[in-house]
Design a protein around this motif. Structure first.
Motif, short mmCIF file in Angstrom:
data_model
loop_
_atom_site.label_atom_id
_atom_site.label_comp_id
_atom_site.label_asym_id
_atom_site.label_seq_id
_atom_site.Cartn_x
_atom_site.Cartn_y
_atom_site.Cartn_z
N VAL A 1 0.45 -0.95 -0.10
CA VAL A 1 0.34 -0.32 0.59
C VAL A 1 0.92 1.70 0.03
O VAL A 1 0.65 1.76 -0.57
CB VAL A 1 -1.40 -0.10 1.20
N PRO A 2 2.14 1.40 0.99
CA PRO A 2 2.72 2.69 0.85
C PRO A 2 3.30 3.42 -0.95
O PRO A 2 2.98 4.12 -0.90
CB PRO A 2 3.54 2.58 2.23
N GLN A 3 3.68 1.74 -1.29
CA GLN A 3 4.49 1.98 -2.06
C GLN A 3 4.07 2.58 -3.70
O GLN A 3 3.49 2.61 -4.35
CB GLN A 3 5.62 0.67 -2.59
N ARG A 4 2.24 1.56 -3.46
CA ARG A 4 1.70 2.41 -4.53
C ARG A 4 1.01 3.74 -4.36
O ARG A 4 0.67 4.41 -4.95
CB ARG A 4 0.29 1.01 -4.64
N THR A 5 0.64 3.69 -3.07
CA THR A 5 0.61 5.19 -2.94
C THR A 5 1.20 6.17 -3.13
O THR A 5 0.82 7.50 -3.76
CB THR A 5 0.30 5.52 -1.81
N LEU A 6 2.06 5.74 -2.77
CA LEU A 6 3.59 6.91 -3.49
C LEU A 6 4.09 6.91 -5.01
O LEU A 6 4.23 7.97 -5.38
CB LEU A 6 5.41 6.18 -2.71
N ALA A 7 3.40 5.65 -5.55
CA ALA A 7 3.84 5.37 -6.76
C ALA A 7 2.83 6.78 -7.88
O ALA A 7 2.60 6.80 -8.60
CB ALA A 7 3.68 4.30 -7.86
#
Length: 79
Positions: free
Chosen positions: A46-52
């Motif tokens: 979730v954090p990586q997808r949000t940042l991307a």
């Protein structure tokens, strides 16, 4: 100058802690189907997808604004 850097860093750190605690609370106290609806099937990224997503949105807005500025100034200098 250093006070601003300190307070900005403290705010970022507090935000990271708050988000991680909130995410842990949601994971512990919501049913699996509700979590999958909110976070998606891949809950570990979730954090990586949000940042991307934020970065891609920023790049899109940046290129759109650059195109607008280029058009404005090219029209001004050509006409």
């Amino acid at each position: 100058m250093f006070k601003r850097i300190f307070w900005a860093g403290l705010g970022v750190a507090a935000g990271v802690v708050l988000v991680s605690k909130a995410e842990a609370y949601v994971r512990a106290n919501t049913p699996k189907q509700a979590r999958e609806f909110v976070f998606g099937a891949d809950q570990e990224q979730v954090p990586q997808r949000t940042l991307a997503g934020l970065l891609s949105e920023f790049r899109s807005a940046l290129s759109q604004r650059q195109s607008e500025l280029n058009k404005t100034y090219m029209d001004r200098f050509q006409g």
